[in-house]
Design a protein around this motif. Structure first.
Motif, PDB file in Angstrom:
ATOM      1  N   TRP A 242     -10.677  86.751  53.159  1.00  0.00           N
ATOM      2  CA  TRP A 242     -10.305  86.495  54.553  1.00  0.00           C
ATOM      3  C   TRP A 242     -10.401  87.770  55.388  1.00  0.00           C
ATOM      4  O   TRP A 242     -10.934  87.756  56.500  1.00  0.00           O
ATOM      5  N   PHE A 258     -12.417  77.775  61.626  1.00  0.00           N
ATOM      6  CA  PHE A 258     -11.140  77.156  61.280  1.00  0.00           C
ATOM      7  C   PHE A 258     -10.247  76.962  62.502  1.00  0.00           C
ATOM      8  O   PHE A 258      -9.172  76.374  62.392  1.00  0.00           O
ATOM      9  N   LYS A 259     -10.682  77.474  63.661  1.00  0.00           N
ATOM     10  CA  LYS A 259      -9.949  77.209  64.889  1.00  0.00           C
ATOM     11  C   LYS A 259     -10.232  75.800  65.396  1.00  0.00           C
ATOM     12  O   LYS A 259      -9.522  75.302  66.270  1.00  0.00           O
ATOM     13  N   LYS A 264     -10.457  72.140  60.275  1.00  0.00           N
ATOM     14  CA  LYS A 264      -9.209  72.457  59.563  1.00  0.00           C
ATOM     15  C   LYS A 264      -8.541  71.205  59.015  1.00  0.00           C
ATOM     16  O   LYS A 264      -8.255  71.107  57.810  1.00  0.00           O
ATOM     17  N   TRP A 265      -8.312  70.228  59.877  1.00  0.00           N
ATOM     18  CA  TRP A 265      -7.577  69.042  59.455  1.00  0.00           C
ATOM     19  C   TRP A 265      -8.462  68.048  58.717  1.00  0.00           C
ATOM     20  O   TRP A 265      -7.970  67.294  57.862  1.00  0.00           O
ATOM     21  N   ASN A 267     -10.757  68.887  56.514  1.00  0.00           N
ATOM     22  CA  ASN A 267     -10.795  69.328  55.120  1.00  0.00           C
ATOM     23  C   ASN A 267      -9.441  69.183  54.437  1.00  0.00           C
ATOM     24  O   ASN A 267      -9.373  68.876  53.239  1.00  0.00           O
ATOM     25  N   TYR A 268      -8.363  69.384  55.189  1.00  0.00           N
ATOM     26  CA  TYR A 268      -7.038  69.130  54.602  1.00  0.00           C
ATOM     27  C   TYR A 268      -6.926  67.657  54.200  1.00  0.00           C
ATOM     28  O   TYR A 268      -6.434  67.325  53.111  1.00  0.00           O
TER      29      TYR A 268
END
Length: 462
Positions: A242, A258-259, A264-265, A267-268
């Motif tokens: 990172w 990832f912003k 982000k969500w 892949n979560y």
């Protein structure tokens, strides 16, 4: 004045053939994965691998498949998606021949590791070829829905015919079945699929590649072997990765990606969708065989028939996303998956439990595959073509990591109880709780997407 609605974009004949080549590759890989699961005891017996070593047939595949997918997804962007896809098919062909002719455990495990490497190369490349061949919107949603249907069909076919195929021929057939299909794909790909353009000015971020690959391999290995020390090493390497990406002029994974709430969500969501469902299937396999006393063949049929609902879900998911938006379809699909697991917590020791189990599997598999398609659409939407390999690499990595960690995590929870059925119930309860809490997190996490026009898929719909 009323105007006629615009016609949906047509798929050309060449695009259609390209689609079937890429879908065929995914179908083959899912059939292979499913058949080999059924064949594990025979495979181990054939190469003299003890029962305690059988998990490594799966782990040898999972480590490179999970640890290298992100790297190869980015390499597809930089060095050519078709090139990497072809390389993956070549490695798969060689690995399948090696596995089919394996005469000892060492050779077999090397073949499985090479199959995992081939998957890490081929899956993100084929997915990014799909997302760049078909423009974002209704057409791409339907294509990704078909992809989900083919993957589900592959798992179902593998579960239904795997035992029969291995029984009639040999465990070696589980490896050899890949060879003619991969050869056909290799023959057709150069004529149907054009090479992607790639930015000459960019170079591979070697420090980022080394740290993220080492970190992912360490974390996945730690989960498989329950090694705290390796887990710490993995987390440290990912932390270094990172920091490297924050300072790199040409990062392997631009941190800015990832912003995006969708990345982000999305892949979560994929992590929860696949980890929880994979673990549920494993727990129900133990329940059917160890508690209810069904044979492996009967267990395969019990799972295989509801698998037809998964195929139907893949076909319907693209249309549902086009109508209601990926955010709504993702959260509803994941809710169905979680709620369908809820009655399984209360199953007893009587075989009449099948009257609850089979319908629950039908509903759960439908919600599961709908969620897979929706998270893939979400995680790859709104990105430029030169980042599609990265985006599909992320979604593919999420899939491989989830499949790898879901079973050990919930198995460890089940093992805390002295009675097997009690342990299964506890683990399923955790499965439901994690799934339903995640539904709320994903819904609110994607609210920005919803506020600006329901979804990217709907906004792009003609």
């Amino acid at each position: 004045m009323l105007t006629a609605p615009a016609s949906p974009p047509l798929i050309s004949g060449r695009q259609r053939l390209t689609l079937w080549v890429l879908l065929g590759a995914g179908f083959m890989l899912s059939v292979d994965f499913s058949i080999l699961n059924v064949a594990l005891p025979k495979v181990g017996e054939g190469v003299g691998l003890a029962a305690t070593g059988l998990p490594w047939i799966a782990s040898a595949y999972a480590l490179p498949a999970a640890g290298l997918t992100l790297l190869f997804g980015r390499m597809a962007d930089l060095f050519g998606r078709r090139r990497l896809f072809i390389c993956g098919m070549v490695v798969l062909t060689g690995a399948s021949l090696l596995g089919g002719f394996a005469y000892n455990a060492e050779t077999l495990l090397i073949a499985r590791a090479l199959q995992g490497l081939a998957t890490a190369m081929a899956i993100p490349a084929s997915m990014s070829l799909l997302t760049t061949t078909f423009p974002e919107g209704a057409v791409r949603d339907r294509v990704l829905g078909l992809n989900g249907a083919m993957l589900s069909a592959g798992f179902t076919v593998g579960a239904l015919v795997g035992g029969t195929l291995v029984g009639l021929l040999s465990w070696r057939a589980a490896f050899f079945i890949n060879v003619p299909v991969a050869a056909l794909i290799l023959c057709l790909t150069p004529f149907l699929i054009s090479e992607s353009s790639h930015p000459d000015r960019l170079k591979l971020d070697l420090p980022g590649a080394v740290t993220v690959t080492g970190g992912l391999l360490a974390v996945v290995y730690a989960v498989i072997e329950t090694s705290i020390l390796t887990a710490v090493v993995g987390v440290l390497l990912l932390s270094v990765f990172w920091m490297v990406e924050l300072r790199s002029h040409a990062p392997l994974v631009p941190v800015r990606i990832f912003k995006r709430p969708t990345v982000k969500w999305g892949n979560y969501a994929g992590l929860v969708v696949l980890a929880m469902n994979t673990a549920m299937i494993f727990l129900m396999t133990l329940y059917l065989q160890n508690v209810l006393g069904f044979s492996p063949t009967a267990t395969g049929l019990i799972f295989g028939l509801p698998g037809l609902a998964a195929v139907a879900a893949g076909v319907a998911a693209g249309r549902l996303i086009g109508r209601f938006g990926s955010r709504s379809v993702l959260t509803v699909g994941l809710s169905v998956q979680g709620l369908a697991t809820l009655p399984l917590i209360f199953l007893g020791t009587d075989r009449l439990a099948l009257a609850v189990l089979v319908p629950a599997l039908f509903l759960g598999f439908f919600g599961h595959v709908t969620s897979i398609v929706a998270y893939t659409v979400t995680g790859t939407s709104g990105l430029p073509n030169d980042e599609q390999g990265l985006a599909t690499g992320l979604t593919s990595m999420t899939q491989q990591v989830a499949i790898t960690v879901g079973i050990p995590a919930l198995s460890a929870i089940a093992a805390t109880q002295g009675n097997e059925l009690t342990g299964i119930r506890l683990a399923l309860g955790v499965d439901v709780a994690v799934t339903l809490v995640s539904v709320a997190l994903i819904w609110f996490g994607l609210r920005e997407q919803g506020e600006h026009g329901t979804s990217l898929a709907v906004a792009a719909r003609p």
